[in-house]
Design an enzyme around this catalytic site. Structure first.
Site, PDB file in Angstrom:
ATOM      1  N   GLY A 244       0.763  -1.240   0.000  1.00 21.45           N
ATOM      2  CA  GLY A 244       0.000   0.000   0.000  1.00 21.45           C
ATOM      3  C   GLY A 244       0.792   1.286   0.000  1.00 21.45           C
ATOM      4  N   GLU A 278       4.075  -6.629   2.020  1.00 25.89           N
ATOM      5  CA  GLU A 278       3.585  -7.101   0.713  1.00 25.89           C
ATOM      6  C   GLU A 278       3.540  -5.945  -0.286  1.00 25.89           C
ATOM      7  OE1 GLU A 278      -0.404  -8.360   1.514  1.00 25.89           O
ATOM      8  OE2 GLU A 278       0.193  -9.990   2.832  1.00 25.89           O
ATOM      9  N   PRO A 279       4.657  -5.279  -0.530  1.00 26.30           N
ATOM     10  CA  PRO A 279       4.611  -4.122  -1.418  1.00 26.30           C
ATOM     11  C   PRO A 279       4.606  -4.501  -2.892  1.00 26.30           C
ATOM     12  CG  PRO A 279       6.840  -4.489  -0.645  1.00 26.30           C
ATOM     13  CD  PRO A 279       5.995  -5.558  -0.016  1.00 26.30           C
ATOM     14  N   GLY A 280       3.860  -3.753  -3.669  1.00 28.06           N
ATOM     15  CA  GLY A 280       3.870  -3.937  -5.116  1.00 28.06           C
ATOM     16  C   GLY A 280       4.290  -2.632  -5.772  1.00 28.06           C
ATOM     17  N   ARG A 320      -5.450   2.663 -15.979  1.00 26.28           N
ATOM     18  CA  ARG A 320      -5.514   3.439 -14.735  1.00 26.28           C
ATOM     19  C   ARG A 320      -6.174   4.813 -14.904  1.00 26.28           C
ATOM     20  NH1 ARG A 320      -2.064   4.859 -11.657  1.00 26.28           N
ATOM     21  NH2 ARG A 320      -3.023   4.085  -9.763  1.00 26.28           N
ATOM     22  N   TYR A 324      -9.407   4.915 -12.621  1.00 32.89           N
ATOM     23  CA  TYR A 324      -9.265   5.620 -11.325  1.00 32.89           C
ATOM     24  C   TYR A 324      -9.019   7.117 -11.502  1.00 32.89           C
ATOM     25  CZ  TYR A 324      -7.565   0.827 -10.451  1.00 32.89           C
ATOM     26  OH  TYR A 324      -7.395  -0.529 -10.419  1.00 32.89           O
ATOM     27  N   CYS A 353     -12.800   2.774 -29.158  1.00 31.27           N
ATOM     28  CA  CYS A 353     -14.056   3.467 -29.421  1.00 31.27           C
ATOM     29  C   CYS A 353     -14.826   3.754 -28.134  1.00 31.27           C
ATOM     30  CB  CYS A 353     -14.897   2.624 -30.366  1.00 31.27           C
ATOM     31  SG  CYS A 353     -13.963   2.240 -31.837  1.00 31.27           S
TER      32      CYS A 353
HETATM   33  N1  LLP Z   1      -1.371  -7.131  -0.584  1.00 32.07           N
HETATM   34  C1  LLP Z   1      -2.676  -7.246  -0.915  1.00 32.07           C
HETATM   35  C2  LLP Z   1      -3.515  -8.189  -0.183  1.00 32.07           C
HETATM   36  C3  LLP Z   1      -3.221  -6.449  -1.934  1.00 32.07           C
HETATM   37  O1  LLP Z   1      -4.505  -6.547  -2.232  1.00 32.07           O
HETATM   38  C4  LLP Z   1      -2.388  -5.536  -2.636  1.00 32.07           C
HETATM   39  C5  LLP Z   1      -2.916  -4.706  -3.705  1.00 32.07           C
HETATM   40  C6  LLP Z   1      -1.026  -5.480  -2.275  1.00 32.07           C
HETATM   41  C7  LLP Z   1      -0.553  -6.275  -1.241  1.00 32.07           C
HETATM   42  C8  LLP Z   1      -0.053  -4.565  -2.951  1.00 32.07           C
HETATM   43  O2  LLP Z   1      -0.382  -3.228  -2.748  1.00 32.07           O
HETATM   44  P1  LLP Z   1       0.586  -2.062  -3.266  1.00 32.07           P
HETATM   45  O3  LLP Z   1       1.847  -2.097  -2.454  1.00 32.07           O
HETATM   46  O4  LLP Z   1       0.862  -2.296  -4.699  1.00 32.07           O
HETATM   47  O5  LLP Z   1      -0.185  -0.824  -3.045  1.00 32.07           O
HETATM   48  N2  LLP Z   1      -4.992  -1.643  -9.699  1.00 32.07           N
HETATM   49  C9  LLP Z   1      -4.844  -0.604  -8.706  1.00 32.07           C
HETATM   50  C10 LLP Z   1      -4.164  -1.104  -7.454  1.00 32.07           C
HETATM   51  C11 LLP Z   1      -4.870  -2.299  -6.836  1.00 32.07           C
HETATM   52  C12 LLP Z   1      -4.188  -2.816  -5.596  1.00 32.07           C
HETATM   53  C13 LLP Z   1      -4.753  -4.123  -5.214  1.00 32.07           C
HETATM   54  N3  LLP Z   1      -4.143  -4.734  -4.073  1.00 32.07           N
HETATM   55  C14 LLP Z   1      -4.103   0.576  -9.319  1.00 32.07           C
HETATM   56  O6  LLP Z   1      -3.796   0.543 -10.513  1.00 32.07           O
HETATM   57  O7  LLP Z   1      -3.852   1.579  -8.632  1.00 32.07           O
END
Ligand code: LLP
Length: 424
Positions: A244, A278-280, A320, A324, A353
Site C-alpha cells: 500500500g 507485501e509491497p507492489g 488506470r 481511477y 471506441c
Molecule cells: N497485498 C494485498 C492483499 C493487496 O490486495 C495488494 C494490492 C497489495 C498487497 C499490494 O499493494 P501495493 O503495495 O501495490 O499498493 N490496480 C490498482 C491497485 C490495486 C491494488 C490491489 N491490491 C491501481 O492501478 O492503482
C-alpha cells in the site's frame, strides 16, 4: 519531467534515456506500445525499503499482482524477496522462476478448492485467510491432503486509508478480511484444529497510501489483538502489514518509508514477531514507462474543446486513467525544437471506441505527427491490467539493464487471440 518519477530516467542531449539506453532506440527496434522497466530502479526501490525497515526483523514479499512478468519475478527472487500471490496463476508464475513456495504468501478473498489444493501441495508459506468460510474450507482440504495449512487471519481493522475508493480495502464496508472484532473467536476455533497451523496476523488497508497514520493505526489494532491472543495462549510469529505504500505520480508526497519503517520498529520493539511486507507499487511503479507514438494530431477549432493527440496506446494497455482518473506524467522521447512544432494543451487519447479511452488530459506538450512519448510511473498495474479490448494485442515488455535491453515478453499477435476461439 519530475525527478520523483524515476531516477533511472534522464534527458541527455534532448533524448530520454532509461539508465544508459535511449528509449527511442527501443521504440524503433521493438515498436510501440511497449512497456519498459529499469532493473536498476527496481533494485534501488527494494534497497530503500530494506533500509527503512532495517531496525526490525522483516521479510519482503513482492505483490505479484503489480507486475507479474517472469523477468521481473526472477529479479525479485534473485534479490531475496518472497512473494505475495492471489491466484493459482500467480503461484505458477513464481514457481516457474524457481521461487521456494515456503517464501510465498497466498492472499485473496476467493481462493477456490483447486487453488487451495495446489498451494498446499506446493508447500506454501502462509495463507492469509479472509473469511470463516475460507478457514473451514482450508481445514477440510488440509485434512484430506493429510497436511497442516499455515495461516494468518487477514483482519479488517476498519481504518480509512484515505486513498481512491476502488483501492481502499480496510473499511468495514469493503469485502476484504475478517472484521477485527470477530477475529478472536476465529483464531480460537483455528487453534483447536489439528490441520491448521496459526502463524500470524495480516492486514492490508489499501493501495497508494501517502499518509503513515492509517497504516500505523492498523498496526496498533493488530497488535492489540496479538496481545489478546497471547493471553489465550495463541502466540503468533509474524505480523503482516501488507503493502500500500504510495508513490509520487504528480505532486503528491510519497509515503515516507523511512519514517514508516522506524515507527514500525518502535512499535515492535520488545516483541518477537517478524514483520511481513507485501509491497507492489512502491517497488516497481516508477521503474516502468509505457512508450507510445502519436498517430494523429487533431487540433480543435473551438475554444471550449480539447486538442487531441491520438496515440497508439489505449485504455486496453493502461487502464488506470480511465478506471481511477489516475494521473501519469507524459514526456517526449525527443525534446523537439523544430519550427513546425506547436505548443498547446493536448488530451492524449487512444484508438479505442470509447470517450473514456484517455491516457492523459490537458498536457502542455510540444507534439508533431509520429512523436514518441513515454507515460511515466507505469511499471505497476499497467501491463497486468491490459486487455484485448477492441481485439488489440497487448504490447511487448522490455527490461533495461545498464546500456542493454532485453525483450521479456513479445508483442501479442492477432493469432494469439484467434487461437483460443472457434466457430461452428
Ligand atoms: N497485498 C494485498 C492483499 C493487496 O490486495 C495488494 C494490492 C497489495 C498487497 C499490494 O499493494 P501495493 O503495495 O501495490 O499498493 N490496480 C490498482 C491497485 C490495486 C491494488 C490491489 N491490491 C491501481 O492501478 O492503482
Amino acid at each position: 519531467m519530475t525527478v520523483a518519477a524515476s531516477q533511472a530516467l534522464s534527458y541527455r542531449d534532448a533524448e530520454l534515456y532509461m539508465e544508459d539506453v535511449r528509449l527511442a532506440d527501443i521504440a524503433t527496434a521493438l515498436g510501440t506500445p511497449s512497456y519498459v522497466y529499469s532493473q536498476a530502479q527496481i533494485g534501488e526501490n527494494l534497497a530503500a525499503l530494506q533500509d527503512a525497515f532495517a531496525g526490525v526483523s522483516h521479510q519482503i514479499h513482492y505483490a505479484v499482482k503489480a507486475n507479474s512478468n517472469l523477468a521481473v519475478l526472477n529479479l525479485f527472487k534473485n534479490l531475496g524477496c518472497g512473494f505475495d500471490i492471489v491466484s493459482a496463476g500467480e503461484l505458477t508464475r513464481v514457481l516457474a522462476v524457481g521461487a521456494d513456495a515456503s517464501t510465498v504468501i497466498f492472499s485473496g478473498v476467493g481462493k477456490s478448492v483447486a487453488e487451495i489444493d495446489f498451494a498446499l501441495k506446493s508447500g506454501i508459506g502462509c495463507f492469509n485467510v479472509e473469511s470463516a468460510g475460507e478457514l473451514d474450507r482450508l481445514a477440510s482440504r488440509a485434512s484430506l491432503l493429510h497436511c497442516r495449512a499455515p495461516i494468518s487471519l487477514r483482519v479488517n481493522p476498519n481504518v480509512d486509508a484515505q486513498t481512491h475508493p476502488y483501492i481502499s480495502t480496510g473499511l468495514k464496508q469493503s469485502k476484504f478480511g475478517v472484521p477485527i472484532e470477530e477475529a478472536l473467536s476465529l483464531y480460537t476455533q483455528a487453534a483447536k484444529h489439528k490441520h491448521l497451523h496459526i502463524v500470524g496476523i495480516d492486514c492490508h488497508i489499501g493501495s497508494q497510501i501517502n499518509q503513515i497514520e492509517p497504516l500505523l493505526q492498523a498496526l496498533t489494532n493488530m497488535l492489540d489483538l496479538v496481545d489478546c491472543l497471547a493471553d489465550q495462549g495463541i502466540n503468533l510469529t509474524q505480523v503482516d502489514i501488507g503493502g500500500g505504500m504510495g508513490i509520487t505520480y504528480e505532486q503528491e508526497s510519497p509515503l515516507d518509508i523511512a519514517a514508516y519503517g522506524s515507527s514500525v520498529a518502535q512499535m515492535m520493539s520488545g516483541r518477537s514477531q517478524t514483520i511481513m511486507l507485501e509491497p507492489g507499487r512502491s517497488l516497481i511503479a516508477n521503474a516502468g514507462v509505457l512508450l507510445t507514438r502519436v498517430e494523429y494530431l487533431k487540433p480543435s477549432h473551438f475554444d471550449d474543446a480539447p486538442n487531441f493527440a491520438v496515440v497508439d496506446a489505449a485504455m486496453n494497455d493502461l487502464i488506470r486513467p480511465a478506471l481511477y482518473q489516475a494521473w501519469h506524467e507524459v514526456v517526449p522521447l525527443v525534446q523537439s525544437c523544430s519550427a513546425t512544432k506547436t505548443d498547446q494543451l493536448w488530451d492524449i487519447v487512444g484508438p479505442i471506441c470509447e470517450s473514456g479511452d484517455f491516457l492523459a488530459k490537458a498536457r502542455n506538450l510540444v507534439l508533431e505527427d509520429r512523436s514518441l512519448l513515454a507515460i511515466a510511473s507505469a511499471g505497476a498495474y499497467g501491463m497486468v491490467q491490459a486487455s484485448n479490448y477492441n481485439s488489440r494485442g497487448r504490447g511487448c515488455e522490455v527490461l533495461v539493464d545498464g546500456d542493454s535491453f532485453q525483450l521479456v515478453r513479445r508483442r501479442e499477435t492477432i493469432d494469439d487471440q484467434l487461437r483460443l476461439e472457434h466457430f461452428a
